[in-house]
Scaffold this motif. Sequence first.
Motif, mmCIF file in Angstrom:
data_model
loop_
_atom_site.group_PDB
_atom_site.id
_atom_site.type_symbol
_atom_site.label_atom_id
_atom_site.label_comp_id
_atom_site.label_asym_id
_atom_site.label_seq_id
_atom_site.Cartn_x
_atom_site.Cartn_y
_atom_site.Cartn_z
ATOM 1 N N GLU A 147 0.850 -1.197 0.000
ATOM 2 C CA GLU A 147 0.000 0.000 0.000
ATOM 3 C C GLU A 147 0.884 1.245 0.000
ATOM 4 O OE1 GLU A 147 -2.238 0.762 3.672
ATOM 5 O OE2 GLU A 147 -1.281 -1.026 4.515
ATOM 6 N N GLN A 148 0.403 2.267 -0.668
ATOM 7 C CA GLN A 148 1.129 3.530 -0.766
ATOM 8 C C GLN A 148 0.652 4.468 0.337
ATOM 9 O OE1 GLN A 148 3.351 3.820 -3.549
ATOM 10 N NE2 GLN A 148 4.267 5.529 -2.414
ATOM 11 N N ILE A 149 1.566 4.963 1.147
ATOM 12 C CA ILE A 149 1.250 5.925 2.198
ATOM 13 C C ILE A 149 2.171 7.133 1.986
ATOM 14 C CG2 ILE A 149 1.161 6.364 4.678
ATOM 15 C CD1 ILE A 149 0.725 3.383 5.115
ATOM 16 N N GLY A 150 1.619 8.186 1.415
ATOM 17 C CA GLY A 150 2.453 9.330 1.088
ATOM 18 C C GLY A 150 3.539 8.937 0.112
ATOM 19 N N ASN A 151 4.793 9.223 0.466
ATOM 20 C CA ASN A 151 5.893 8.861 -0.419
ATOM 21 C C ASN A 151 6.466 7.485 -0.098
ATOM 22 O OD1 ASN A 151 7.298 9.300 1.958
ATOM 23 N ND2 ASN A 151 9.061 10.221 0.895
ATOM 24 N N GLY A 152 5.773 6.752 0.784
ATOM 25 C CA GLY A 152 6.277 5.453 1.199
ATOM 26 C C GLY A 152 5.454 4.306 0.637
ATOM 27 N N LEU A 153 6.141 3.302 0.113
ATOM 28 C CA LEU A 153 5.500 2.062 -0.317
ATOM 29 C C LEU A 153 5.696 1.042 0.794
ATOM 30 C CD1 LEU A 153 4.044 0.510 -2.605
ATOM 31 C CD2 LEU A 153 6.318 -0.242 -3.370
ATOM 32 N N VAL A 154 4.600 0.627 1.417
ATOM 33 C CA VAL A 154 4.658 -0.323 2.530
ATOM 34 C C VAL A 154 4.391 -1.725 1.996
ATOM 35 C CG1 VAL A 154 3.708 -0.980 4.775
ATOM 36 C CG2 VAL A 154 3.905 1.445 4.149
ATOM 37 N N GLU A 155 5.319 -2.629 2.245
ATOM 38 C CA GLU A 155 5.200 -4.013 1.778
ATOM 39 C C GLU A 155 5.069 -4.964 2.965
ATOM 40 O OE1 GLU A 155 7.996 -3.754 -2.216
ATOM 41 O OE2 GLU A 155 8.889 -4.438 -0.326
ATOM 42 N N ARG A 156 4.261 -5.970 2.791
ATOM 43 C CA ARG A 156 4.191 -7.072 3.752
ATOM 44 C C ARG A 156 5.055 -8.198 3.204
ATOM 45 N NH1 ARG A 156 -0.552 -4.347 4.342
ATOM 46 N NH2 ARG A 156 -1.375 -4.172 6.477
ATOM 47 N N VAL A 157 6.072 -8.581 3.968
ATOM 48 C CA VAL A 157 7.062 -9.530 3.477
ATOM 49 C C VAL A 157 7.188 -10.697 4.454
ATOM 50 C CG1 VAL A 157 8.359 -7.776 2.221
ATOM 51 C CG2 VAL A 157 8.924 -8.241 4.613
ATOM 52 N N PRO A 158 7.540 -11.885 3.969
ATOM 53 C CA PRO A 158 7.651 -13.055 4.839
ATOM 54 C C PRO A 158 8.753 -12.885 5.880
ATOM 55 C CG PRO A 158 8.482 -13.541 2.634
ATOM 56 C CD PRO A 158 7.810 -12.216 2.557
ATOM 57 N N VAL A 159 8.470 -13.377 7.092
ATOM 58 C CA VAL A 159 9.382 -13.153 8.207
ATOM 59 C C VAL A 159 10.638 -13.999 8.117
ATOM 60 C CG1 VAL A 159 8.325 -14.867 9.740
ATOM 61 C CG2 VAL A 159 9.448 -12.871 10.729
ATOM 62 N N GLY A 160 10.567 -15.187 7.484
ATOM 63 C CA GLY A 160 11.749 -16.031 7.379
ATOM 64 C C GLY A 160 11.446 -17.481 7.658
ATOM 65 N N VAL A 161 12.373 -18.137 8.351
ATOM 66 C CA VAL A 161 12.225 -19.558 8.680
ATOM 67 C C VAL A 161 11.444 -19.670 9.996
ATOM 68 C CG1 VAL A 161 13.415 -21.720 9.171
ATOM 69 C CG2 VAL A 161 14.398 -20.093 7.540
ATOM 70 N N ILE A 162 10.392 -20.451 9.972
ATOM 71 C CA ILE A 162 9.521 -20.604 11.140
ATOM 72 C C ILE A 162 9.649 -22.013 11.711
ATOM 73 C CG2 ILE A 162 7.118 -20.610 11.936
ATOM 74 C CD1 ILE A 162 6.496 -18.554 9.787
ATOM 75 N N ALA A 163 9.828 -22.106 13.019
ATOM 76 C CA ALA A 163 9.772 -23.389 13.720
ATOM 77 C C ALA A 163 8.338 -23.613 14.180
ATOM 78 C CB ALA A 163 10.715 -23.383 14.921
ATOM 79 N N ALA A 164 7.750 -24.724 13.770
ATOM 80 C CA ALA A 164 6.370 -25.057 14.135
ATOM 81 C C ALA A 164 6.373 -26.301 15.001
ATOM 82 C CB ALA A 164 5.531 -25.285 12.880
ATOM 83 N N ILE A 165 5.888 -26.166 16.224
ATOM 84 C CA ILE A 165 5.867 -27.279 17.185
ATOM 85 C C ILE A 165 4.414 -27.557 17.548
ATOM 86 C CG2 ILE A 165 6.690 -28.112 19.414
ATOM 87 C CD1 ILE A 165 9.019 -26.150 19.173
ATOM 88 N N THR A 166 3.961 -28.766 17.246
ATOM 89 C CA THR A 166 2.528 -29.061 17.329
ATOM 90 C C THR A 166 2.231 -30.186 18.317
ATOM 91 O OG1 THR A 166 2.700 -30.554 15.421
ATOM 92 C CG2 THR A 166 2.119 -28.257 14.982
ATOM 93 N N PRO A 167 0.992 -30.224 18.859
ATOM 94 C CA PRO A 167 0.615 -31.185 19.891
ATOM 95 C C PRO A 167 -0.025 -32.449 19.316
ATOM 96 C CG PRO A 167 -1.120 -29.582 19.659
ATOM 97 C CD PRO A 167 -0.077 -29.228 18.621
ATOM 98 N N TRP A 168 -0.417 -33.351 20.228
ATOM 99 C CA TRP A 168 -0.978 -34.633 19.814
ATOM 100 C C TRP A 168 -2.500 -34.653 19.748
ATOM 101 C CZ3 TRP A 168 -4.174 -35.885 23.745
ATOM 102 C CH2 TRP A 168 -3.831 -35.482 25.045
ATOM 103 N N ASN A 169 -3.196 -33.692 20.344
ATOM 104 C CA ASN A 169 -4.651 -33.844 20.494
ATOM 105 C C ASN A 169 -5.436 -33.576 19.206
ATOM 106 O OD1 ASN A 169 -3.861 -31.099 20.869
ATOM 107 N ND2 ASN A 169 -5.846 -30.644 21.808
#
Length: 472
Positions: free
Chosen positions: A124-146
């Motif tokens: 999205e453009q905000i004034g003279n700035g272009l704001v981007e949503r970018v992926p955070v990186g490598v994610i560790a996902a730890i999940t349960p048994w239920n």
Amino acid sequence: MLYDRFYSRGEFQYCTGPTQFPVYNPTTETQESVVKTCSDEDLEAAIASAMAGFEAWSCSSIEERHRVLVNLEEGLAQRATRIADSLAREIGCPVWLGALMQVPMALKGIQFAREGLFELKWTEQIGNGLVERVPVGVIAAITPWNFPLHQIVAKVAPAIAAGCSVVLKPSELAPGAAQLFMEAVHESGLPSGVVNMVWGGPELGEQLVSHPAIQQVSFTGSTAVGKKIMTAAAKQLKRTTLELGGKSAAVVLPDADLDTALPVVLRMSSVNSGQACVSQSRLLVPESLLSEVEAKLTSLVAMWPLGDPLDPATRLGPVANARQHERVTTMVEAALSQGARLLTGGPGRPEGKEKGWFCPITILSDVQPDMEIAQEEVFGPVLVILRYKSEAEAIALANGTKYGLSGAVWAGSPETATSFARNLKTGQVIINGAAQNLATPFGGWGESGVGRENGRFGIEECLSYRSLHGAH
């Protein structure tokens, strides 16, 4: 069954760790399978794979991500019967519940992640700035048994949609669903390294969380472990998404239709043998309706026959393991010793069940707010009844624990129920038995955790911002 392969660089590879975890069938108490753990070298290989996978996948298009999620959803749907069978054998989940809840929830999770791709405003453009949503990186996902498949999907699908890569550590107590998920991943067309899986216990989980290449940790499990993960992540200022415990209240207001409300309350406290973080394990009723509520609930228990989870007629299977059976038994015994009144069920195995980690549906009345069983998660088919005299007291009781994950309100009209619900300090409230909407944000307040999952909100959890001043 031997689970001895982890997933890295787009292929299954043999684990080289020194330890094996036995997996027991909770109905027979016999060994069902074995999980071989990953070594330190295996973990490093999976993380290196994820780092390379991120470099490629973070540049992928929305259309590429959508196509992969479609393929993944189809792959899981093709494995639905096998997944339900593994859940029955490994955690005691009745096959009807696996087919009607556990697998469909996961499929819905992928669907809403797909749709979320097109709901997000990526730039999205905000004034003279272009704001981007970018992926955070490598994610560790730890999940349960239920809810193993649903929880894996709740973390991996939005990460894929966000352009992140993942190192998944599923529960070693419910390996079947994770293995079948990774087989579907393998066939989905994902580039090598985007999704990786490792096997191991708490020690490997600690190594994964503290690894400097991990930018974010997503964990579902107990509050105690969640706190340890947040502490470890804080040392490197990693982002965390923590979906933790709950002690959810179902509040019946004086004008509620009891014949409609109580069967749902009993189901929400007993489904999956009460082993759900959103289990409505506290029932708050007006003092004037207490006797009527007790009588109706007691009669409803017969609708939940307990037995072999592989039998389609079984509504209630065993709890998942011996440790959980002991916890449920101990907490019920403690409540009775403190003055709670037993309406149905009780501690230990029900009559006629000499083998298997079976716990009967147990309903306790005359429960006081300060009792452990009214404050702490039981994770078993146990419902406690607390009475109230005024709406203000009902609000105080509902908010009177350290948790805030879910809850329910029953009233004569949606307007009355909604007005009351806005007083509850919890992440979600079910109004008059409405269906749970998996496109809305899910997560807790207080010691029920931080962050949100589901739909576009789960994708946003995996994104960061970049502002380009002077760009268009």
